[in-house]
Every structure is written in structure tokens, then in C-alpha cells.
Design an enzyme around this catalytic site. Sequence first.
Site: not given
Length: 321
Positions: A118, A145, A148, A240, A280, A308
Site C-alpha cells: 500500500r 484499489h 477492495q 468514499d 469501502c 475483503r
Amino acid sequence: MPVSITESHPVPTHMKGRDFLTFLEYSPAELQELLSLAAYLKKMKRSRTPHRLLEGRSVAMYFEKPSNRTRCSFEVGIYDLGMHPFMLRKDEINLGVRETIADTARTLARYVDGVMIRTFAQKDVEEMAQWSSVPIINGLTDDYHPCQVLADLLTVQEHFGELKGRKLTYVGDGNNMANSLMLGCAMVGMDVTIASPSGYQPRPDIVAQAQSIAKENGATVAVSDDVKGAVKNASVVYTDVWASMGQEAEAEARKVAFKDYQVNAANMANALPEAIVLHCLPAHRGEEISEEVLEKFAPVIFEQAENRLHAQKAVMAAVIE
Ligand code: CP
Ligand code: NVA
């Protein structure tokens, strides 16, 4: 072809050794295989049936940004598959600063069987992948991402039974989530509309790429600044944070720019009656989502967070040798 979910689900072997950087490394059929494997691994986990498919391997996790879901779901998932997880901090690795990315990648690959990263720049993850002989998994960059969105697609599939033909509307910043949602939805034949204010819409090159993939799969990708119109006919409304990790200094300016882009009861009235809301997480109540809507959809939002774990285990089981 989607793989059916049976008690003896075969783990595909043809994806071994591949990176998971954007989704674009995979065909739509392979994406369906990953979703099917994720659903199978979820059943295994829920029934407490051991599934140590990668016994004795190790996976390193490197974080340059904070995390709850990614950190915890990867660590548990790596362990569930029989592997040894370990975390590398920025002050230990300092990617691209302490030594070249090429040297970090070639060294890590001598010790571990996969690396989750990340960080900020997508190009750093891609450079790691270029030099690493073991799979690199993107755990979020400024641009994408994919872990996700694999979990998001699993959640929509579980909820509605199918993905193709459904519409997902994303309300908010044209960020990493918007980019990965456009690509992921396009690949599974879902229509997607991104509703963002001017100046905050997703990158035109990624929109064009997603539109071309969508066309091949009988779907559409659209960008609009009109929330009400965008939400119409949506089965899934997604949002988000307005200021992503690394954009903290812009948070106040963004509150002004996005003030009309909140997922709330008034906007949800324009979606299909059976529509669900996904997020998310982390969520900023009163900004991108109202408290009321978040709590109404909390069961599916936390199912999404759980997914996830299962989605990433499917990726690891498919790519790690
Ligand atoms: N959704 C997500 O990636 O959460 P974290 O930032 O907590 O990992
Ligand atoms: N867009 C958000 C996603 C968090 C999971 C960020 O990058 O901070």
C-alpha cells in the site's frame, strides 16, 4: 466461464505467478474465477473447514499509509492459507529511498512468496512488479484499489445473485475507488456512472479504458456532475471519503466542492427501491454519507468489509506458487 462452487472447488493454476495491480492483468473470465474462488473460501471459513492451500509460504505486507481493513484482512487471510504474514514499516523499507525499488524487489523475492504493498504512486508498485519474481498485490495506491473492488463485486453478487446488467453509481471524488470500480464493473458487465463535481472527476484516460472494456461486455461507463440523474436506476450506490489519504491538507476545500455529493435519504429516493449502499470505509458521517444511510445499510457495508478477507484469499490462492 464461471467456475461452479462445489465442496471440492478447484483452485485455478493458470494465474500462478501473476501480479494483481489494477485488474487489467486479468480477463473478465478470470475475474469471475476469482469471485467464485472467493465465495468458496468464504464457505470454508464460515464452516471452519481448514484450507491451508499454501502451507509454509510467507507473504510480506508493506504499508506507507494507514489501514484497518487491508492490514487485518491480509494478515488473517495469509495465516488462514497456511502462510506466514509479516508487516514491513515505512521506516524499515522506505521504498525507493533507502535503496532502489529494483533492489528491494529482488531481495524480498528471495525470502517471501508474495508481497502486498500500500503506497502512493502506482508506478512504484508497477516497478516492484517489474523486478519481483514473486507476485506483487496492490493494497491501494493513489490510482487504484483492486482488492477492495473484488470484495465489492463479491458483495453485489451475493446480494443480487448476478452482476451483469446491474447499475452501480459512485457518488463523490473521482479517486482510486472510482477508477477501480469503473474497471471492475466494466469487466463484469455492470453499468457504472460516476457522479463527481467538475475538477474532481476521474482521469479521462481511465474512463476511456473502462468504456472500451465495458463495450466488449455489453455495459456502459458514464461520468456526470448530476447526482440525481446518475443515481436513477442504480442497484448499488457507492461512496468514499472526499479527501483520501495524503490529501488531508485539501480536506476543507473539498468539503465545499463536494457539499452536494452526499449519499443521503434524498439522493437514495432516486435509486431503485431494492438498491443497496456500499462504502469501502473508513466513513466520514455527515460528509460523503449521512449517518442515517450508513446505519440503514450497515449490515451489507460490514459484509463488504468482511469480503475483503475472502476476496484477497482468492487472489493469493490463485497467484502465489
Ligand atoms: N477500505 C480499506 O482499504 O480500508 P483500510 O484503509 O482500513 O485498509
Ligand atoms: N480513497 C480512499 C480509500 C480508502 C480505502 C483513500 O485512498 O484514502
